[in-house]
Motif scaffolding. Structure first.
Motif, PDB file in Angstrom:
ATOM      1  N   GLU A 250     -71.301  17.606  42.002  1.00 19.40           N
ATOM      2  CA  GLU A 250     -70.032  16.894  42.219  1.00 19.40           C
ATOM      3  C   GLU A 250     -70.185  15.400  41.909  1.00 19.40           C
ATOM      4  O   GLU A 250     -69.604  14.547  42.558  1.00 19.40           O
ATOM      5  CB  GLU A 250     -69.523  17.088  43.648  1.00 19.40           C
ATOM      6  CG  GLU A 250     -69.445  18.535  44.116  1.00 19.40           C
ATOM      7  CD  GLU A 250     -68.371  19.352  43.389  1.00 19.40           C
ATOM      8  OE1 GLU A 250     -67.902  18.929  42.319  1.00 19.40           O
ATOM      9  OE2 GLU A 250     -68.012  20.435  43.903  1.00 19.40           O
ATOM     10  N   GLN A 251     -71.023  15.089  40.908  1.00 19.70           N
ATOM     11  CA  GLN A 251     -71.239  13.715  40.463  1.00 19.70           C
ATOM     12  C   GLN A 251     -71.224  13.683  38.947  1.00 19.70           C
ATOM     13  O   GLN A 251     -71.441  14.697  38.287  1.00 19.70           O
ATOM     14  CB  GLN A 251     -72.576  13.169  40.982  1.00 19.70           C
ATOM     15  CG  GLN A 251     -72.720  13.189  42.481  1.00 19.70           C
ATOM     16  CD  GLN A 251     -71.697  12.335  43.192  1.00 19.70           C
ATOM     17  OE1 GLN A 251     -71.229  11.332  42.639  1.00 19.70           O
ATOM     18  NE2 GLN A 251     -71.341  12.712  44.416  1.00 19.70           N
ATOM     19  N   ARG A 252     -71.009  12.510  38.397  1.00 21.86           N
ATOM     20  CA  ARG A 252     -70.898  12.372  36.943  1.00 21.86           C
ATOM     21  C   ARG A 252     -72.245  12.020  36.327  1.00 21.86           C
ATOM     22  O   ARG A 252     -73.015  11.246  36.883  1.00 21.86           O
ATOM     23  CB  ARG A 252     -69.872  11.295  36.592  1.00 21.86           C
ATOM     24  CG  ARG A 252     -68.456  11.657  37.019  1.00 21.86           C
ATOM     25  CD  ARG A 252     -67.453  10.576  36.615  1.00 21.86           C
ATOM     26  NE  ARG A 252     -66.094  10.972  36.960  1.00 21.86           N
ATOM     27  CZ  ARG A 252     -65.512  10.709  38.122  1.00 21.86           C
ATOM     28  NH1 ARG A 252     -66.173  10.037  39.042  1.00 21.86           N
ATOM     29  NH2 ARG A 252     -64.285  11.104  38.371  1.00 21.86           N
ATOM     30  N   SER A 272     -70.347  14.679  32.120  1.00 22.91           N
ATOM     31  CA  SER A 272     -70.414  15.907  32.900  1.00 22.91           C
ATOM     32  C   SER A 272     -70.089  15.591  34.348  1.00 22.91           C
ATOM     33  O   SER A 272     -70.540  14.581  34.883  1.00 22.91           O
ATOM     34  CB  SER A 272     -71.807  16.525  32.802  1.00 22.91           C
ATOM     35  OG  SER A 272     -71.996  17.485  33.821  1.00 22.91           O
ATOM     36  N   THR A 273     -69.295  16.427  34.980  1.00 20.90           N
ATOM     37  CA  THR A 273     -69.008  16.242  36.398  1.00 20.90           C
ATOM     38  C   THR A 273     -69.711  17.297  37.232  1.00 20.90           C
ATOM     39  O   THR A 273     -69.307  17.583  38.353  1.00 20.90           O
ATOM     40  CB  THR A 273     -67.488  16.319  36.654  1.00 20.90           C
ATOM     41  OG1 THR A 273     -67.016  17.608  36.246  1.00 20.90           O
ATOM     42  CG2 THR A 273     -66.753  15.246  35.909  1.00 20.90           C
ATOM     43  N   SER A 274     -70.769  17.854  36.683  1.00 21.66           N
ATOM     44  CA  SER A 274     -71.379  18.995  37.349  1.00 21.66           C
ATOM     45  C   SER A 274     -72.733  18.723  37.957  1.00 21.66           C
ATOM     46  O   SER A 274     -72.977  19.101  39.091  1.00 21.66           O
ATOM     47  CB  SER A 274     -71.513  20.153  36.360  1.00 21.66           C
ATOM     48  OG  SER A 274     -72.269  21.205  36.918  1.00 21.66           O
ATOM     49  N   VAL A 309     -65.234  14.699  43.394  1.00 24.19           N
ATOM     50  CA  VAL A 309     -66.267  14.303  42.440  1.00 24.19           C
ATOM     51  C   VAL A 309     -66.488  12.795  42.505  1.00 24.19           C
ATOM     52  O   VAL A 309     -65.551  12.005  42.462  1.00 24.19           O
ATOM     53  CB  VAL A 309     -65.880  14.728  41.009  1.00 24.19           C
ATOM     54  CG1 VAL A 309     -66.857  14.138  39.986  1.00 24.19           C
ATOM     55  CG2 VAL A 309     -65.851  16.247  40.904  1.00 24.19           C
ATOM     56  N   GLY A 310     -67.738  12.402  42.638  1.00 24.45           N
ATOM     57  CA  GLY A 310     -68.102  10.996  42.668  1.00 24.45           C
ATOM     58  C   GLY A 310     -67.997  10.337  44.023  1.00 24.45           C
ATOM     59  O   GLY A 310     -68.328   9.156  44.161  1.00 24.45           O
TER      60      GLY A 310
END
Length: 605
Positions: A250-252, A272-274, A309-310
């Motif tokens: 859940e981070q870029r 990528s956001t995974s 995310v982030g």
């Protein structure tokens, strides 16, 4: 095909669901304000802008606090030797570094006349991400990259005067060549909030990481504060093949072509956001106020799946936020959760079983003092799954899962750690739920609360349930799948943990939902001295396939070399106690008597 097209195509193959790509290039006109480096204190042997003083290094490249540490077997990376460096106008002294089992290089202060004395600071794990083998869940990890820079953002849980970074090729298929790497304070959208500092490995700008191994960088002279976000950039010049990574972060992560490790705001070819790729940990050289680190181990609920995310919205991140503002003694926090992970069985998508990875992900981390275990819901739910990524689909009993808990508790206590069990969250209405699974859930939670096997318990089940419906996740905290909390739910979980019970020994706070636990006292040399050998078997029997009928089993195999695990389920006739370093001198004589209970403290986002 041009090199730029190669990286875009490779990253663009990522599957929808876990990896979401933004291929539009980002370039912003505003320049990030750089933080001054002139006032940074010099750390002997650290890489960074401020370097002063004369010292001698033993067994290391001149100017480096120690040789790069390779965890695993048989590899030496970088040059070694003995030398002297002198800076005019400085005081002459010596500095050395001690390489300890598990991949820790402990610096010592330089005293005039050449006698080294232990300094007030100590290394501790400040951020972590449990490594996994590449799978079809993430095509970037599965296919790898070539001639690419990847920039990744992490959030530290502790302050310090220097950092060191862990890079892993544990599940790679070929040596991983890191051509260059850097670290800097992070701004937004992959930009930097200060100058990038090159990372070195035994004084060299790059390193080749052997298959199955990991390396720790030289210390980088970068003062950091708790909750600070760092941008770690690495350049991978050669085709990597499958990458060791951490899924569903859940981070870029930001990708571009060529070596852009020192660039503030390159044009990113893909985002990528995974996942996190290659990096698995950051340690800080922290003051004595930090007693150590709390290691949290679990599945997607610990990893923060379905948080924004982030946002760094997992409950261990929120626990770090609470600890960071606590006056007096405090702790760092690392999140070793893996989405989809199970207590007893591995799977292609979701990493080694918790009973197998506990040594690597928890015991081998610098400064670990306490453990919080929240795992088992996938052991219940995957018996209903038919996906090849979640195989094998065994119908595990509550008794087998409880045996797995006992195994991890034994490992933690043998290493002198306190371990706290958390009850499984309600899951009725999720795709994992069945009536039989509900019965297992109830039996497991009852055992966690009443067995006394843990040093303390956290009753997340009662905290997170809908009032009047203990088997259902409270809609206020539900991310939508009736299994994973949202950001508010994760913050509520963190807010419920009694910090005093974690940071002060001898505390038995009053509270709801848990019974007092049996306590294992800590004595001098608790890590490995004076502890009788522990004989235990795989909770599932011979090789995890079923009852062993009393036979001693052979150890589970390490991918990809076939070595037996150093900790966990070892083969042979005897189980020797794990050899783990004493993380912090103050930890040697501490005795433990505490129970972590939840309270009604409000969550704060």
């Amino acid at each position: 095909m041009s090199s730029r097209r190669k990286i875009v195509v490779a990253v663009g193959l990522a599957l929808a669901g876990l990896t979401v790509l933004a291929l539009a290039p980002w370039h912003h006109g505003a320049t990030a304000q750089a933080r001054s480096t002139q006032d940074r204190p010099a750390l002997p042997g650290a890489v960074g802008p401020a370097r002063s003083g004369a010292f001698r290094t033993t067994g290391a490249t001149v100017g480096v606090a120690g040789p790069v540490t390779v965890s695993g077997s048989g590899a030496t990376v970088g040059s070694t030797g003995t030398g002297t460096a002198t800076v005019p106008g400085s005081t002459t002294g010596t500095a050395s570094a001690t390489t300890t089992p598990g991949g820790s290089t402990t610096p010592t202060t330089a005293a005039p006349g050449g006698s080294a004395t232990a300094g007030p600071s100590h290394w501790l794990a400040s951020w972590g991400a449990a490594p996994e083998a590449a799978s079809a869940e993430d095509q970037v990890a599965l296919t790898g990259v070539e001639n690419a820079t990847v920039r990744e953002i992490v959030m530290l849980s502790s302050a310090g005067t220097a950092v060191r970074i862990h890079f892993s090729n544990r599940f790679g298929h070929r040596p991983l060549v890191i051509g260059a790497a850097s670290v800097a304070p992070a701004a937004v959208l992959g930009r930097l909030d200060g100058p990038a500092i090159p990372i070195t490995f035994a004084g060299a700008p790059g390193v080749s990481v052997p298959v199955g191994e990991s390396v720790v960088s030289d210390p980088v002279n970068l003062p950091v504060h708790a909750l600070e976000r760092l941008a770690i950039s690495l350049y991978l010049p050669e085709a990597t093949g499958p990458l060791t990574y951490h899924s569903a972060a859940e981070q870029r992560a930001y990708f571009t072509v060529g070596d852009r490790t020192l660039a503030d705001a390159p044009v990113w070819d893909a985002v990528s956001t995974s996942s996190w790729y290659v990096i698995t940990g950051v340690d800080t050289l922290s003051p004595a106020r930090y007693l150590g680190t709390v290691a949290t181990i679990g599945d997607s609920i610990t990893a923060g799946f379905h948080s924004v995310v982030g946002s760094f919205g997992a409950w261990p991140d929120d626990l770090a936020r609470r600890l960071s503002v606590q006056a007096g003694p405090t702790l760092g926090v690392i999140d070793e959760g893996i989405s989809g992970n199970r207590l007893l069985l591995p799977s292609p998508c979701c990493g080694p079983a918790a009973v197998t990875r506990f040594g690597l992900n928890v015991l081998d981390q610098a400064g670990v003092r306490d453990v919080i275990l929240l795992e088992g819901i996938n052991d219940i739910g995957y018996s209903q799954s038919h996906s090849r990524l979640t195989a094998p689909h065994r119908n595990l009993s509550a008794a087998a899962i409880i045996a797995g808990y006992r195994h991890i508790i034994t490992e933690a206590h043998a290493a002198g750690l306190s371990i706290f069990g958390a009850t499984l969250l309600p899951f009725k209405g999720s795709r994992h739920w069945t009536q039989a699974g509900q019965a297992k859930w109830a039996a497991i939670n009852r055992w966690i609360l009443t067995s006394g096997a843990f040093n303390g318990v956290i009753n997340f089940a009662a905290l997170m349930a809908e009032p009047g419906h203990p088997e259902v996740l409270n809609p206020r905290y539900d991310s939508g799948d009736h299994l994973h909390p949202n950001n508010l739910g994760y913050a509520t979980m963190a807010a419920a943990i009694n910090l005093t019970a974690l940071t002060q020994p001898g505390v038995e706070p009053a509270g709801l939902g848990a019974a007092a636990s049996t306590v294992l006292p800590r004595g001098p040399g608790h890590r490995h001295r004076g502890i009788p050998p522990v004989r235990h078997r795989h909770p599932l029997g011979h090789h995890g396939r079923g009852p062993s009928r009393g036979r001693r089993h052979r150890g589970a195999r390490h991918p990809p070399h076939g070595r037996r695990h150093r900790r966990g389920f070892r083969g042979g006739r005897r189980h020797r106690p794990a050899r783990h370093r004493v993380r912090h001198p103050a930890d040697r004589s501490r005795t433990t008597s505490k129970t972590v209970l939840y309270s009604d403290a409000p969550a704060r986002l």
